[in-house]
Each structure stands twice: as structure tokens, then as C-alpha cells.
Design a protein around this motif. Structure first.
Motif, short mmCIF file in Angstrom:
data_model
loop_
_atom_site.label_atom_id
_atom_site.label_comp_id
_atom_site.label_asym_id
_atom_site.label_seq_id
_atom_site.Cartn_x
_atom_site.Cartn_y
_atom_site.Cartn_z
N LYS A 149 3.00 -1.37 -2.12
CA LYS A 149 2.38 -2.07 -3.24
C LYS A 149 1.38 -3.07 -2.71
O LYS A 149 1.50 -3.55 -1.57
CB LYS A 149 3.44 -2.77 -4.10
CG LYS A 149 4.26 -3.81 -3.36
CD LYS A 149 5.28 -4.50 -4.25
CE LYS A 149 6.37 -3.59 -4.72
NZ LYS A 149 7.45 -4.33 -5.43
N PRO A 150 0.38 -3.45 -3.52
CA PRO A 150 -0.55 -4.50 -3.11
C PRO A 150 0.19 -5.83 -2.92
O PRO A 150 1.09 -6.15 -3.70
CB PRO A 150 -1.56 -4.59 -4.26
CG PRO A 150 -1.42 -3.30 -5.00
CD PRO A 150 0.01 -2.89 -4.84
N GLN B 223 1.14 -13.92 -3.71
CA GLN B 223 1.41 -12.97 -2.64
C GLN B 223 2.90 -12.64 -2.56
O GLN B 223 3.73 -13.53 -2.36
CB GLN B 223 0.94 -13.53 -1.29
CG GLN B 223 -0.57 -13.60 -1.17
CD GLN B 223 -1.00 -14.07 0.21
OE1 GLN B 223 -1.80 -14.99 0.33
NE2 GLN B 223 -0.50 -13.43 1.25
N LYS B 224 3.19 -11.37 -2.70
CA LYS B 224 4.59 -10.94 -2.70
C LYS B 224 5.26 -11.25 -1.37
O LYS B 224 6.45 -11.58 -1.31
CB LYS B 224 4.67 -9.45 -3.02
CG LYS B 224 4.18 -9.10 -4.42
CD LYS B 224 4.23 -7.61 -4.66
CE LYS B 224 3.81 -7.26 -6.09
NZ LYS B 224 2.39 -7.52 -6.36
N PRO C 94 -7.18 2.09 -0.24
CA PRO C 94 -8.39 1.26 -0.13
C PRO C 94 -8.31 0.32 1.07
O PRO C 94 -7.30 -0.34 1.27
CB PRO C 94 -8.40 0.47 -1.45
CG PRO C 94 -7.50 1.22 -2.37
CD PRO C 94 -6.47 1.88 -1.50
N ALA C 95 -9.37 0.27 1.85
CA ALA C 95 -9.36 -0.53 3.09
C ALA C 95 -9.35 -2.03 2.80
O ALA C 95 -8.91 -2.82 3.64
CB ALA C 95 -10.57 -0.17 3.95
N ASP C 96 -9.85 -2.43 1.62
CA ASP C 96 -10.01 -3.86 1.33
C ASP C 96 -8.82 -4.47 0.60
O ASP C 96 -8.86 -5.65 0.21
CB ASP C 96 -11.29 -4.09 0.51
CG ASP C 96 -11.26 -3.33 -0.82
OD1 ASP C 96 -10.54 -2.32 -0.91
OD2 ASP C 96 -11.98 -3.75 -1.76
N ILE C 97 -7.75 -3.70 0.38
CA ILE C 97 -6.59 -4.21 -0.35
C ILE C 97 -5.40 -4.28 0.59
O ILE C 97 -4.93 -3.25 1.09
CB ILE C 97 -6.24 -3.32 -1.56
CG1 ILE C 97 -7.41 -3.32 -2.55
CG2 ILE C 97 -4.97 -3.81 -2.24
CD1 ILE C 97 -7.18 -2.44 -3.76
N PRO C 98 -4.87 -5.50 0.88
CA PRO C 98 -3.67 -5.61 1.72
C PRO C 98 -2.44 -5.08 0.99
O PRO C 98 -2.20 -5.44 -0.16
CB PRO C 98 -3.55 -7.11 1.99
CG PRO C 98 -4.80 -7.74 1.46
CD PRO C 98 -5.37 -6.82 0.46
N PHE C 99 -1.68 -4.24 1.66
CA PHE C 99 -0.47 -3.68 1.09
C PHE C 99 0.75 -4.20 1.85
O PHE C 99 0.65 -4.59 3.01
CB PHE C 99 -0.47 -2.15 1.17
CG PHE C 99 -1.30 -1.49 0.09
CD1 PHE C 99 -0.70 -1.00 -1.05
CD2 PHE C 99 -2.67 -1.37 0.22
CE1 PHE C 99 -1.45 -0.39 -2.05
CE2 PHE C 99 -3.43 -0.77 -0.77
CZ PHE C 99 -2.82 -0.28 -1.91
N ILE C 100 1.89 -4.20 1.17
CA ILE C 100 3.15 -4.42 1.86
C ILE C 100 4.03 -3.18 1.67
O ILE C 100 3.89 -2.45 0.67
CB ILE C 100 3.89 -5.69 1.40
CG1 ILE C 100 4.36 -5.57 -0.07
CG2 ILE C 100 3.04 -6.92 1.58
CD1 ILE C 100 5.31 -6.68 -0.47
N SER D 15 -1.07 -3.27 7.32
CA SER D 15 -1.83 -2.07 7.00
C SER D 15 -1.97 -1.20 8.23
O SER D 15 -2.75 -0.25 8.24
CB SER D 15 -3.21 -2.45 6.45
OG SER D 15 -3.08 -3.17 5.24
N ASP D 16 -1.22 -1.54 9.28
CA ASP D 16 -1.27 -0.80 10.53
C ASP D 16 -0.27 0.35 10.49
O ASP D 16 0.93 0.13 10.27
CB ASP D 16 -0.97 -1.75 11.70
CG ASP D 16 -0.85 -1.00 13.00
OD1 ASP D 16 0.27 -0.84 13.50
OD2 ASP D 16 -1.90 -0.57 13.52
#
Length: 392
Positions: free
Chosen positions: A156-157, A115-116, A183-189, A137-138
Motif C-alpha cells: 500500500k502507499p 505516513q502509515k 509508480p516510481a514516485d509513490i513510496p510503498f510499504i 521500494s527496494d
């Protein structure tokens, strides 16, 4: 004394896996392979390096992997190492090490390498500046973050390696489009955009936490933009590592308490003030032919040094840098001024390697690549310009 039992997962891919297996075998290690390719289709060099090979149908199937490990334990006793040296298998490796009590990174630490956002906590502990970021993701929080850092930003993911699904967002319209389509299922930063070059800290750290070899690569292109624009790539392996880069790398390794691994740490050197800012850490060999670049730059064999470190906890050296080694790829879709024959004819004395790139890596690494070395940075830049010049 019984030899070390080393299970090498996916020894056939990427292709340089055979080099690690070969040198482990040379250093008296019992190398046990697990892969999905028939044994007869492995290279002769890899076949000769393996004591035994267990073929499975699905590399992602934990039950098959566990059965293979159980078989090797039944045949050879305690397993001392389980490695792939591949980012993709980090979590699987950690599960196997945890389940079978094998030396190395376990599941309780693996998220810090995957996890980055968690990597950045260690950058803070190390005292190395890091990129301002937001794990969210908000959309409301994201807008507040942009108010603080301004456009552009990078998204980025949180999980993953390379520049896959990594984007530069420069306008409110692009921001809205990203949030509407992500994509809703991929957490991004979200990260502050840094205008700079990437300098890496690459090398080997032994089981006592001592850095036994360190070197550096220089990337003047954004890998994110190379991938997103399907462009060609270039980079340089440097004969000397910047002391500030090496100090930052050592501090990060110490903060993470990394042992007996390759490391590949990416840091920005910001253009406006040359400030060093940590970007990402990978506990694996650097990709994109960079292990070969290390060998050509330092006149060494990094595969042998890694194998000696694992087998005997010792390495040779020192290995002072003697050359600048460059990498320049081409894309088949682009129309270049000079042919392959022109390149080989003009730069035959400097070229050390050229070939097609493995298909899965072509988006980032190019379709065909050249590797070359020279005594100055100016000369390897000249070769890059020659390879990349397009027809008018």
C-alpha cells in the motif's frame, strides 16, 4: 465574551460537513466557510450555519487559502480553529495552523498522521501489537521481508487513506508484476497479511486528552478486496465496544498525545487466536455513513457532542448502545434477487436511511446504500443477506 472563530474548510463536501457547521453555530461558534462551490449552491442548512463564506477557485492552491484566512482575520480577529474533518486536507490544515498559530495539529506532527510507517512507531510505543511491515521500494529488501513473513503480503502507499492502490500479493509472479509496474514516485510499504476482521475504536477526545465517547464498528470484509473487485460493502456499528479494543485505542491516543479530535482507529482481530493488532489511525470522523450509524446505535447526536466539545470542552452522556446498526451497499453492475421495493417493503421497520452514494466514494462504499438497525447482530446479518442476495 467573543465567540470562537472557526474556519471550516470545504464545509459542503463531504455532505455531512453541514451537520458539523450547523451544530457549531447552535453552540455559539462563529462559523466561517472556505470552499469552491458558489454560495447559492450550498444547502439552505449550511448557508444558515455560516456567518460568512469565502469562495476560492482552487482548493489545492495555498495562496488562495491563505488570502481567505487573512480576510477572515481582518474581519473577525484571531482564528481559533481551522478544520475540514477530512483526511485529504490534513497537511493543508497543519500548514495553515502553523503559519497563523492556530490551535491544533501543526506541521511538525502531521507526518505521523499521514505516513502509515510512522503510525506504527506509535503503535509500538503504545504497547499495542502492530502488523509486521517494511518501508522499502527496494526489491531485494522486499524479498527478504517475504522470506520472514511468507505470502501473502499487502502492499500500500505509505501516504494516503482508504484502500486506494492497496493490493494483496499471493505469489512470486504477482510480486514481480507489482515491482515491474508500480509508480516510481509513490513510496510503498509492505505488510504481513493478517487473516482477521477489522474492529474500530471511534469517538471523541477532548482538549485535555480525555476520551469522552467511544464506540466500535465491525468489518468482516476486506476493504482492499471490496475496492479491487468493485464489490458491495457491509459493516455493523456495535452497541458495546470490546474492552480490549477500547484499551488499545486509548493507549494509542495517549502515545500520540491527541487532543480535541474525532478519532477512527482500525485494529485487526486475528481469526486464529483473536489477537488484537493495530492497523491504522485516522484523526477524523469515520466515513461511510458511520457517524450516522453511531447516532442510530446510541440514540445520540454525535455532531452535537463534537460541537459542544469544541465550543465548551464538555459533552453529554453517557450514551449506552441500544441497537446494532448495519450498512449494506449495492453495485449497479450486479443483478440482485430482491428489488428496492422488496427491501423497503420487507424491512421498513428496521430501515433508517437509504440513498445514492456520492460519486467519489462509490468504489468503496457502493452505488446505493441502506442503513438499518435492530436489537441483535443476527437480525442485521439477515438484512444484509437479503440486500446482497444475487439472482441465480
Amino acid at each position: 465574551m467573543e465567540p470562537l472563530n472557526f474556519i471550516f474548510f470545504s464545509p459542503h463536501f463531504p455532505a455531512y460537513g453541514q451537520e458539523f457547521c450547523h451544530h457549531l453555530n447552535r453552540n455559539g461558534v462563529r462559523v466561517l466557510g472556505i470552499g469552491d462551490t458558489p454560495f447559492d449552491e450550498l444547502s439552505g442548512k449550511l448557508q444558515a450555519s455560516l456567518t460568512e463564506y469565502y469562495r476560492i477557485a482552487d482548493m489545492e492552491n495555498d495562496d488562495e487559502v491563505i488570502r481567505a484566512v487573512g480576510y477572515f482575520i481582518h474581519r473577525y480577529g484571531k482564528i481559533d480553529r481551522f478544520e475540514s474533518l477530512n483526511e485529504h486536507w490534513l497537511e493543508l490544515e497543519a500548514r495553515i495552523r502553523t503559519d497563523f498559530n492556530i490551535y491544533g495539529t501543526k506541521l511538525d506532527f502531521i507526518d505521523n498522521l499521514k505516513q502509515k510507517s510512522k503510525m506504527k512507531d506509535y503503535f509500538v510505543r503504545s504497547g499495542v501489537s502492530t502488523v509486521a511491515h517494511l518501508k522499502s521500494s527496494d526489491k531485494t529488501s522486499a524479498l527478504q521481508f517475504i522470506d520472514q513473513v511468507g505470502f501473502p503480503i499487502v502492499v500500500k502507499p505509505d501516504l494516503g487513506s482508504g484502500a486506494s492502490m492497496t493490493y494483496k500479493i499471493s505469489t512470486p509472479r504477482e510480486f514481480d508484476s507489482f515491482f515491474s509496474n508500480k509508480p516510481a514516485d509513490i513510496p510503498f510499504i509492505l505488510e504481513e497479511y493478517i487473516d482477521g476482521i477489522i474492529l474500530t475504536c471511534d469517538g471523541l477526545i477532548d482538549r485535555y486528552g480525555h476520551v469522552v465517547f467511544a464506540t466500535s464498528h465491525r468489518f468482516e470484509q476486506s476493504i482492499m478486496e471490496v475496492v479491487n473487485t468493485d464489490s458491495h460493502l457491509y459493516y455493523f456499528c456495535l452497541p458495546a465496544i470490546d474492552p480490549e479494543i477500547e484499551e488499545a485505542g486509548r493507549n494509542i491516543l495517549k502515545a500520540m498525545d491527541i487532543r480535541e479530535r474525532f478519532f477512527h482507529i482500525e485494529l485487526f482481530q486475528r481469526r486464529r487466536d483473536n489477537k488484537i493488532i493495530a492497523l491504522e489511525v485516522n484523526m477524523r470522523p469515520p466515513g461511510a455513513w458511520m457517524t450516522d450509524a453511531i447516532n442510530f446505535t446510541h440514540d445520540m447526536d454525535i455532531y452535537e457532542e463534537w460541537a459542544k466539545m469544541v465550543a465548551h470542552n464538555r459533552t453529554g452522556g453517557p450514551f449506552p448502545g441500544k441497537y446494532f446498526t448495519g450498512y449494506a451497499s449495492r453495485k449497479h453492475r450486479l443483478d440482485y434477487r430482491y428489488s428496492h421495493q422488496d427491501i423497503v417493503g420487507t424491512w421498513h421497520a428496521e430501515l433508517v436511511k437509504y440513498q445514492e452514494v456520492e460519486t467519489v466514494f462509490r468504489r468503496a462504499m457502493g452505488d446505493f446504500a441502506y442503513q438499518f438497525r435492530a436489537g441483535s447482530l443476527d437480525q442485521v446479518r439477515e438484512i444484509v443477506a437479503f440486500i446482497h442476495e444475487l439472482k441465480v
